[in-house]
Design a protein around this motif. Structure first.
Motif, short mmCIF file in Angstrom:
data_model
loop_
_atom_site.label_atom_id
_atom_site.label_comp_id
_atom_site.label_asym_id
_atom_site.label_seq_id
_atom_site.Cartn_x
_atom_site.Cartn_y
_atom_site.Cartn_z
N SER A 1 28.85 10.51 1.70
CA SER A 1 28.13 11.77 1.59
C SER A 1 27.24 11.78 0.35
O SER A 1 26.21 12.44 0.33
N ARG A 2 27.65 11.03 -0.67
CA ARG A 2 26.81 10.99 -1.87
C ARG A 2 25.50 10.24 -1.59
O ARG A 2 24.43 10.67 -2.01
N ILE A 3 25.61 9.13 -0.87
CA ILE A 3 24.39 8.37 -0.55
C ILE A 3 23.52 9.18 0.41
O ILE A 3 22.30 9.25 0.26
N MET A 4 24.17 9.84 1.37
CA MET A 4 23.40 10.59 2.35
C MET A 4 22.72 11.81 1.74
O MET A 4 21.78 12.35 2.31
N ALA A 5 23.20 12.25 0.58
CA ALA A 5 22.57 13.39 -0.08
C ALA A 5 21.31 12.98 -0.83
O ALA A 5 20.60 13.81 -1.35
N GLN A 6 21.07 11.68 -0.91
CA GLN A 6 19.84 11.22 -1.55
C GLN A 6 18.74 11.17 -0.48
O GLN A 6 19.03 11.18 0.70
N PRO A 7 17.49 11.15 -0.93
CA PRO A 7 16.41 11.11 0.07
C PRO A 7 16.36 9.77 0.82
O PRO A 7 15.49 8.94 0.59
#
Lengths: 330, 349
Positions: B136-142
């Motif tokens: 979820s942390r990576i997916m929260a990046q653009p």
């Protein structure tokens, strides 16, 4: 009028039978700290995921910084930082490397990223642990690294999902102060979800009460309690040595006192008196009691804070409609 | 005038130097921070792989077996050359195919252990990110959602490709040192083709394991199911086929047509297994004397000159196999893509 940065209109999302978010309307303006308050499973995280375009709504629109989240999630994610609940890091990489990865994914130029990473690590107090592996970090350190991770892209809005979960009280206070300070210094808009009332009360400008996928009320804490308990009578409780009919009459005569009732105390050493007032009349009640010659041991006016709000809405979260009904009739 | 032109030349030089420097300093290649998120993710995945113990162990196993197979090949190569009467015997390629019976040959080892490498690099691709809470942390990046999956696939395949290329060249180099005969150009091309097919084959197993990593939340479940598929195709599929072959075999009075149909049917069934596809493809590529992969009648063989096939013809012969392997790989990738795009990005649960 302040500029709205998050606009949610008629947002609905269901998982199978259950409705996670139900006709939600919410506007958050620039620079404020908004607390999304609700029990577990109220739909807070789902709402946040839809804000970032990570989950698709069934109906309704979400606009963040005037960008449609569902259609252009990348643009939104470029300007919004999100700290998931129970954030994870690559454990065999150092805190520094984890931050730099996020910076690179956001296309922050390498040199600037290094400066920012150093600054942020300093700010969250991790500069000494910067080159330790993230796997060795404690829970509180991970949350603080998470905060730095959210800020390294230079966001305009940060969304924190349960940022204080599982941290000890001291660490929690430090983290909240940090969030508040950073938000004030950099003019950040903060959306914070939590089921801890007190921390929310501590730093939030506005609070939204979220139960069963619906926003029950929003506003700052005093206006919220006014909104929720406005129609209710304020109970004033007094303990005195004895109470005669004359005093009762006097009390009933005070303007704003709706009803007065007495109960004998169990050890029969005094009387507990409860007066329900439409407005705060505790001073008048106290002086009436003292003038009547009775001895006043204790006088208490019940104040509605978040605790009562919690009691009323969250404790009976599943069937609060019934609860509300019972209270209004009874 | 002259001054300014020297100035601009100097500027050019400086920028060229900067560009060259940025090519070599891996971390700083994003000079203006504009390398795309996909590239960033690929780089991260590759460093993760190369640094991980798992990769080092797998590399160690495969390297040891390669050296062992080279050793057995060297032991038996003299006999093999003596036994081969044909003019153009492609001695060098024998390094990869012959063995003295104590240990399998190079292609045998690669066919057997390659899948393990693919599975090892892919079985926890997505679910470990999910369990660690980094998804979820990576997916929260653009980042596009498929960037992560693509990066995992590309990075692992690159690592595998580099590794097999290195191993292949290592064996080639050692072989030249030991037997003292350099490979001809055609032999070299054949070795390259063989390595390319191997990468394809391992790529299939890599994708299968990525599918499992998307589907199963527990890395252990995912690894076990991949290994089950691998064991099934390496051992049990052949056994099942031979059972089936015995029961379906036409009786002695069958016509040639019936026999042919039966043989072709069995061949078709066996080619459903990626393992046999790989075996047929690599054998054809490394043994130019293999002229056909199906049953041929005496009439067809009549008049054929028993000479090795040129590379182009060998490739033509295994083209369907390559297509089959590529198709299986793509199918797996599409499946993992579909599943991943539909999944919820949630915390660790």
């Amino acid at each position: 009028m302040k500029e709205p940065v998050i606009e949610i209109q008629n947002l609905s999302k269901s998982y199978g039978e259950s409705r996670a978010v139900n006709q939600l309307n919410l506007t958050i303006t620039r620079g404020e700290i908004f607390g999304l308050l609700g029990p577990n499973g109220a739909g807070k995280s789902t709402t946040i995921l839809m804000l970032l375009g990570l989950s698709e709504p069934d109906s309704g629109t979400v606009k963040v910084l005037d960008i449609h989240s569902t259609r252009q999630p990348i643009q939104v994610k470029r300007r919004v930082g999100y700290l998931p609940d129970d954030v994870g890091f690559y454990e065999d990489r150092t805190g520094w490397e984890n931050l730099m990865l996020t910076a690179r994914l956001n296309r922050v130029p390498e040199r600037e990223a290094k400066i920012r990473a150093e600054q942020l690590l300093q700010e969250v107090g991790l500069i000494d642990a910067a080159h330790k592996k993230a796997g060795a970090y404690s829970r509180g350190m991970r949350q603080r690294l998470g905060l730095a991770d959210v800020l390294i892209k230079g966001p305009e809005i940060i969304i924190l999902d349960e940022p204080t979960l599982g941290i000890d009280p001291k660490g929690m206070n430090e983290l909240l102060e940090l969030i508040q300070r950073l938000s004030r210094e950099q003019g950040l808009t903060v959306l914070l979800s939590s089921h801890h009332l007190h921390q929310v009360q501590q730093i939030c400008d506005r609070v939204g009460l979220f139960v069963n996928g619906r926003l029950l009320a929003e506003g700052d804490v005093p206006s919220l309690s006014h909104k929720l308990f406005g129609d209710d009578l304020i109970p004033v409780t007094a303990e005195l040595d004895a109470c005669n009919a004359e005093l009762l009459e006097q009390l009933r005569a005070i303007d704003g006192v709706a009803q007065v009732a007495t109960t004998m105390q169990e050890d029969s050493q005094g009387v507990t008196l409860q007066a329900d007032c439409t407005e705060d009349r505790s001073a008048a009640i106290a002086s009436a009691i003292v003038h009547a010659g009775a001895q006043l041991f204790r006088l208490e006016r019940k104040q509605y804070g978040l605790d009562e709000i919690y009691q009323r809405y969250f404790a009976g979260g599943e069937d609060h409609g019934q609860l509300q009904y019972a209270e209004h009739t009874g | 005038m002259a001054n300014s032109s020297t100035q601009s030349i100097q500027d050019n030089e400086r920028s060229a130097m900067a560009r060259i420097r940025s090519l070599f300093s891996s971390g700083d290649s994003s000079r203006d921070g504009s390398s795309s998120p996909l590239v960033v993710l690929i780089r991260k995945e590759m460093t993760d792989h190369v640094r991980s113990w798992r990769f080092i162990v797998l590399l160690g196993i495969i390297m040891l077996t390669c050296l062992a197979s080279l050793y057995t090949a060297l032991n038996s190569i003299q006999e093999a050359i003596r036994a081969d009467e044909s003019e153009n015997s492609f001695i060098f390629l024998k390094l990869f195919t012959v063995s003295d019976g104590t240990l399998p040959s190079f292609i045998g080892f690669v066919g057997f252990l390659g899948p393990l490498l693919g599975i090892g690099l892919g079985f926890d691709a997505i679910n470990s990110e999910r369990n660690k809470g980094t998804l979820s942390r990576i997916m929260a990046q653009p980042v596009h959602r498929d960037d992560l999956l693509n990066a995992k696939f590309i990075a692992s395949l690159t690592v595998i490709g580099l590794m097999f290329l290195t191993l292949g060249f290592l064996v080639t180099g050692l072989g030249i040192l030991m037997i003292g005969i350099p490979p001809t150009f055609e032999e070299f091309l054949r070795v390259l083709c063989f390595l390319a097919v191997t990468v394809f084959y391992v790529g299939f197993w890599l994708n299968l394991s990525i599918v499992c990593s998307v589907r199963f939340r527990q890395p252990a479940t995912s690894a076990l199911s991949c290994i089950a598929v691998w064991l099934f195709f390496s051992f049990f599929y052949d056994m099942l086929l031979s059972l089936l072959a015995r029961s379906l075999a036409p009786n002695a009075a069958a016509t040639a047509d019936q026999m042919l149909r039966y043989q072709e049917g069995m061949l078709w069934l066996s080619r459903l297994s990626p393992y046999s596809l790989f075996n047929e493809a690599t054998t054809t590529l490394l043994m130019p004397s293999v002229r056909t992969l199906g049953p041929i009648t005496v009439e067809q063989a009549h008049g054929a000159i028993a000479s090795p096939l040129p590379l182009g013809q060998s490739l033509l012969l295994v083209w369907p196999h390559l297509t089959g392997l590529a198709a299986a790989t793509l199918l797996c990738f599409a499946a993992s893509y579909m599943m991943f795009m539909r999944q919820e990005i949630r915390g660790r649960s």
